[in-house]
Scaffold this motif. Structure first.
Motif, PDB file in Angstrom:
ATOM      1  N   THR A 503       0.831  -1.090  -0.060  1.00  0.00           N
ATOM      2  CA  THR A 503      -0.028   0.064  -0.113  1.00  0.00           C
ATOM      3  C   THR A 503       0.927   1.171  -0.008  1.00  0.00           C
ATOM      4  O   THR A 503       0.723   2.208  -0.469  1.00  0.00           O
ATOM      5  N   LEU A 504       1.909   1.195   0.712  1.00  0.00           N
ATOM      6  CA  LEU A 504       2.832   2.380   0.600  1.00  0.00           C
ATOM      7  C   LEU A 504       3.399   2.687  -0.629  1.00  0.00           C
ATOM      8  O   LEU A 504       3.302   3.847  -1.145  1.00  0.00           O
ATOM      9  N   ILE A 505       3.681   1.442  -1.447  1.00  0.00           N
ATOM     10  CA  ILE A 505       4.284   1.736  -2.739  1.00  0.00           C
ATOM     11  C   ILE A 505       3.127   2.233  -3.726  1.00  0.00           C
ATOM     12  O   ILE A 505       3.384   3.187  -4.583  1.00  0.00           O
ATOM     13  N   MET A 506       1.753   1.841  -3.551  1.00  0.00           N
ATOM     14  CA  MET A 506       0.687   2.109  -4.295  1.00  0.00           C
ATOM     15  C   MET A 506       0.353   3.607  -4.233  1.00  0.00           C
ATOM     16  O   MET A 506       0.217   4.613  -5.289  1.00  0.00           O
ATOM     17  N   LYS A 507       0.428   3.889  -2.700  1.00  0.00           N
ATOM     18  CA  LYS A 507       0.012   5.474  -2.511  1.00  0.00           C
ATOM     19  C   LYS A 507       1.311   6.360  -3.149  1.00  0.00           C
ATOM     20  O   LYS A 507       0.927   7.567  -3.668  1.00  0.00           O
ATOM     21  N   THR A 508       2.499   5.868  -3.312  1.00  0.00           N
ATOM     22  CA  THR A 508       3.660   6.755  -3.750  1.00  0.00           C
ATOM     23  C   THR A 508       3.532   6.843  -5.165  1.00  0.00           C
ATOM     24  O   THR A 508       3.790   7.846  -5.855  1.00  0.00           O
ATOM     25  N   GLY A 510       1.000   5.916  -7.298  1.00  0.00           N
ATOM     26  CA  GLY A 510      -0.199   6.292  -7.917  1.00  0.00           C
ATOM     27  C   GLY A 510      -0.817   5.108  -8.771  1.00  0.00           C
ATOM     28  O   GLY A 510      -1.767   5.365  -9.525  1.00  0.00           O
ATOM     29  N   LYS A 511      -0.144   3.908  -8.473  1.00  0.00           N
ATOM     30  CA  LYS A 511      -0.884   2.856  -9.234  1.00  0.00           C
ATOM     31  C   LYS A 511      -0.435   1.622  -8.668  1.00  0.00           C
ATOM     32  O   LYS A 511       0.500   1.523  -7.686  1.00  0.00           O
ATOM     33  N   SER A 576      -7.329   7.402 -10.308  1.00  0.00           N
ATOM     34  CA  SER A 576      -7.901   8.104 -11.336  1.00  0.00           C
ATOM     35  C   SER A 576      -6.817   8.314 -12.501  1.00  0.00           C
ATOM     36  O   SER A 576      -6.952   8.683 -13.741  1.00  0.00           O
ATOM     37  N   HIS A 577      -5.709   8.524 -12.185  1.00  0.00           N
ATOM     38  CA  HIS A 577      -4.521   8.631 -13.109  1.00  0.00           C
ATOM     39  C   HIS A 577      -3.162   7.874 -12.642  1.00  0.00           C
ATOM     40  O   HIS A 577      -3.053   7.615 -11.291  1.00  0.00           O
ATOM     41  N   THR A 578      -2.133   7.951 -13.482  1.00  0.00           N
ATOM     42  CA  THR A 578      -0.919   7.487 -12.736  1.00  0.00           C
ATOM     43  C   THR A 578       0.051   8.591 -12.723  1.00  0.00           C
ATOM     44  O   THR A 578       0.253   9.658 -13.711  1.00  0.00           O
ATOM     45  N   ARG A 579       0.679   9.182 -11.695  1.00  0.00           N
ATOM     46  CA  ARG A 579       1.788   9.852 -11.457  1.00  0.00           C
ATOM     47  C   ARG A 579       3.107   9.479 -11.194  1.00  0.00           C
ATOM     48  O   ARG A 579       3.190   8.445 -10.771  1.00  0.00           O
TER      49      ARG A 579
END
Length: 594
Positions: A503-508, A510-511, A576-579
């Motif tokens: 989850t840390l990685i996903m939040k960082t 954005g995907k 909603s998007h990849t950052r």
């Protein structure tokens, strides 16, 4: 406090400062005691932590470990999951269950023993369904006991040698324990024997005196081998050693096999196959031609070899060829000794090749070449892969020790908290780089056993920095969950860590990460995570896990082993998007210990 109590408390405090400074005394003592108990079994601190089951409804149990032939059994081992696979194993394998109760107090109490006595014998009764005990035992306890029970059931037709060791440890003095404590411990042993009549059962109080003796016991780093004939070529030797001398080399003072000297190929002993039956027949026939005429012998690689006359002093040895011969000789000697039979008084010998190779790359070439001469699967040669040596070298430069050769750094006396095992790194990569935390949690063995997953996990194209950073992230999450700040208990810590890291990685980024390239920039930045980020991810995972288990009517322990929960967690992020990840100056603190 007595002298032993002062000593063991001092040792513990030093150990905690080096390995578990972030933990409370109650939690750190549980790991310390299990570490002492399992020192000779070459179990990493990560594996020890995985066996901790302390929490509400733990039945008085703080840690549980199941070993098959000296190696810890993961939940997805074939012996646990596949009855048919177990039937194909040799007879008489050693299956051992360790049940540990740890108390930081300076005494042994009747209540503690009673807690074990009230539920443990029932839980070990193969006629009882473990699920029926769910109101009395938490999920981690049930899961760990089920590993032993499943392995025992599947191995029954192979007549395993089963032992159950229940240990009650504290800083108290065992010889001064109240008679009510010792009598209840004796009754607990008798009750377990009633449920497992063929097992070797012991219930022991380990106090300050016993723990200090366990800690103060040292293994010699240099082993000796007496030979009758020696041929020298530079710093290498070919020699004939008596079988009795060779047995002394491969066994310790308790006549137990020194498993760490076979780490290059220890998993490839094939039991009673044709070649091993022929070796055994040669051993049993004392009047047959000399043993070395009929056997190719063994190859020993070592860092140093010194000889005085015909006695060798060998440092850090590995028997890299001759595993079948060595194990068969050991089993033959052990069986004779246990039966009280006299060993043959002849002077039969074994051919021994001793090669001094202090350079790791040279040693690995010898290991690979000698093992390739016989049908050995690639899985047993993982440790010699180029990518594994590169990772090890990089970790070493960063002050960590990558244990690609199981137990190597432990045998060198390195700090356990700085040792990272191959399975642990594999779990970190699968959870963080490939977005499969449920595999890291529920199928850790498959990351090494299955070629496809192994090649993906240890992609040679990935930089050593990426492996190092991934291990540090998972270790940072582990330390956070183990601290009091996370407000989590051991039952949650065991299965939350891969998901919190994920989850840390996903939040960082954005995907959902699906390849190590998705996290390559973070690794290059040496990105670290703040306590607030850790807390937010931990809360997120726990909240979504509660939602999922309510909706699916499944347990948290079971849900975290399966992909549907991972997909649920991904869906809850509402990307909603990849950052593109950006450097964070406040959280990029370099040089912290993993």
């Amino acid at each position: 406090m007595s002298g032993a109590q002062t000593l063991i408390t001092t040792v513990y405090e030093q150990w905690k400062g080096q390995n578990a400074a972030h933990m409370s005394d109650a939690d750190a003592w549980e790991i310390f005691l299990a570490w002492l108990l399992l020192r000779d079994k070459e179990v990493t601190l990560d594996a020890i932590s995985d066996g901790i089951v302390d929490g509400s409804n733990d039945g008085g149990v703080d840690a549980i470990y199941t070993f098959l032939e000296g190696s810890i059994l993961p939940i997805d081992h074939q012996v646990v999951e596949d009855e048919q696979a177990a039937r194909e194993l040799p007879e008489g394998l050693e299956l051992a269950l360790y049940v540990v109760q740890s108390k930081f107090s300076q005494s042994f109490t009747q209540t503690s023993v009673s807690a074990l006595q009230s539920i443990l014998p029932t839980a070990l009764d193969l006629g009882t369904e473990l699920n029926e005990l769910s109101d009395e035992l938490n999920e981690p306890v049930i899961e760990k006991i089920s590993i032993f029970r499943s392995a025992y059931k599947n191995l029954l037709v192979r007549r395993p040698k089963v032992s159950v060791k229940v240990v009650l440890g504290s800083r108290g003095l065992a010889n001064r324990a109240n008679v009510n404590v010792t009598s209840r411990a004796d009754r607990l042993r008798e009750e377990i024997l009633l449920k497992l009549p063929s097992a070797d059962v012991s219930v022991d109080l380990l106090g300050a005196d016993e723990l200090w003796r366990m800690y103060d016991t040292r293994k010699a780093e240099t082993l000796t081998l007496e030979c009758d004939e020696v041929l020298t070529s530079g710093e290498s030797y070919v020699a004939l050693a008596r079988l009795s001398s060779f047995v002394g080399l491969i066994t310790d003072e308790n006549l137990a096999l020194r498993r760490h000297i076979f780490e290059a190929n220890v998993r490839d002993y094939q039991g009673q196959v044709a070649v091993n039956k022929e070796i055994l027949n040669s051993l049993n026939e004392s009047h047959s031609p000399d043993f070395w005429w009929l056997n190719n012998g063994v190859t020993i690689v070592c860092e140093e070899a010194h000889s005085v006359g015909k006695t060798f002093a060998l440092k850090n040895i590995q028997i890299v060829n001759g595993l079948q011969t060595s194990h068969t000789i050991f089993n033959w000697h052990k069986e004779r000794t246990e039966k009280g039979e006299d060993l043959p008084s002849d002077d039969r010998k074994i051919l021994v090749r001793v090669i001094k190779a202090s350079d790791d790359a040279v040693r690995d070439k010898i290991i690979r070449a000698t093992n390739r001469q016989t049908p050995v699967p690639d899985a047993s040669l993982r440790a010699t892969d180029e990518i594994q040596r590169r990772i090890e070298a990089y970790f070493s430069a960063k002050g960590l020790f990558y244990d690609r050769r199981k137990g190597y750094y432990r045998n060198l006396g390195k700090d356990p908290s700085k040792i990272v095992s191959i399975p642990y790194l594999g779990q970190a990569m699968y959870a963080i780089a490939y977005g499969r935390p449920e595999v890291a949690r529920g199928k850790p063995n498959s990351l090494l056993a299955e070629d496809a997953r192994y090649r993906q996990t240890f992609d040679p194209k990935a930089s050593p920095q990426l492996f190092y950073w991934s291990a540090r992230v998972l270790r940072q999450v582990d330390e956070y969950l183990q601290s009091g700040k996370s407000q989590t208990k051991y039952p949650e810590r065991r299965y939350l860590a891969p998901f919190v890291a994920f989850t840390l990685i996903m939040k960082t980024i954005g995907k959902n990460p699906s390849h190590w390239r998705d996290i390559a920039q973070l690794a290059e930045q040496d990105r670290e995570f703040s306590e607030a980020e850790l807390e937010a991810s931990g809360i997120k995972v726990k909240r979504e896990l509660d939602k999922y288990t309510d909706q699916s009517n499944s347990s948290a322990s079971d849900a975290t082993k399966r992909q549907p929960f991972t997909k649920h967690l991904i869906a809850s992020m509402n990307f909603s998007h990849t950052r593109t990840p950006q450097p964070n100056s406040e959280s990029r603190r370099r040089g912290r210990r993993a």
